[in-house]
Design a protein around this motif. Structure first.
Motif, short mmCIF file in Angstrom:
data_model
loop_
_atom_site.label_atom_id
_atom_site.label_comp_id
_atom_site.label_asym_id
_atom_site.label_seq_id
_atom_site.Cartn_x
_atom_site.Cartn_y
_atom_site.Cartn_z
N LEU A 82 0.83 -1.20 0.00
CA LEU A 82 0.00 0.00 0.00
C LEU A 82 0.86 1.26 0.00
CD1 LEU A 82 -2.89 1.21 0.23
CD2 LEU A 82 -2.55 1.17 2.69
N SER A 83 1.91 1.26 0.80
CA SER A 83 2.81 2.42 0.84
C SER A 83 3.49 2.65 -0.49
CB SER A 83 3.86 2.24 1.93
OG SER A 83 3.27 2.21 3.20
N CYS A 84 4.05 1.60 -1.07
CA CYS A 84 4.73 1.74 -2.36
C CYS A 84 3.77 2.18 -3.45
CB CYS A 84 5.40 0.42 -2.74
SG CYS A 84 6.83 0.03 -1.74
N THR A 85 2.58 1.62 -3.45
CA THR A 85 1.58 2.01 -4.45
C THR A 85 1.21 3.48 -4.30
OG1 THR A 85 0.72 -0.24 -4.47
CG2 THR A 85 -0.69 1.47 -5.38
N SER A 86 1.03 3.93 -3.07
CA SER A 86 0.68 5.35 -2.87
C SER A 86 1.83 6.27 -3.25
CB SER A 86 0.23 5.60 -1.44
OG SER A 86 1.31 5.50 -0.55
#
Length: 126
Positions: A82-86
């Motif tokens: 989720l962090s990398c995608t955001s």
């Protein structure tokens, strides 16, 4: 929240490593001025895209190594993904003037930017 937190963390890291407190662009361009995807890429390469690609590469290596053990003991790491995608999509999704014509134009320009010679030298990226 995740994107702004990454801005703050990158600024703190750079300040601690260099000892220089420089202005750090927080991702809020002029509301009436469109940013192209190549501008966004150049702006956030060092602080967001490069760390996201590194963490995603490490995650995929982890998945490959965990698959050798039949997936036993493998953690899903949803927050990491989720962090990398955001970090990767937030600047594009929340850029000013997200109209379909501008998105198609940005996609063509970004494709030529990535597949071209521009930005291959580290001095080209601030």
């Amino acid at each position: 929240f995740i994107f702004q937190n990454k801005n703050i963390a990158s600024s703190m890291k750079e300040g601690a490593m260099t000892g220089i407190a420089r202005y750090f662009f927080t991702g809020r361009p002029m509301a009436n001025q469109h940013q192209t995807w190549s501008d966004i890429y150049v702006t956030y390469w060092k602080s967001h895209y490069k760390p996201a690609f590194f963490v995603l590469s490490a995650y995929f290596i982890y998945r490959i190594l965990a698959a050798q053990n039949c997936g036993q003991g493998r953690l899903p790491m949803i927050l990491v993904l989720l962090s990398c995608t955001s970090w990767l999509i937030t600047p594009i999704v929340f850029s000013p003037f997200p109209r379909w014509t501008l998105i198609r134009q940005d996609l063509r320009e970004f494709n030529s930017f990535i597949t071209g010679e521009a930005g291959t030298v580290e001095a080209d990226i601030p």
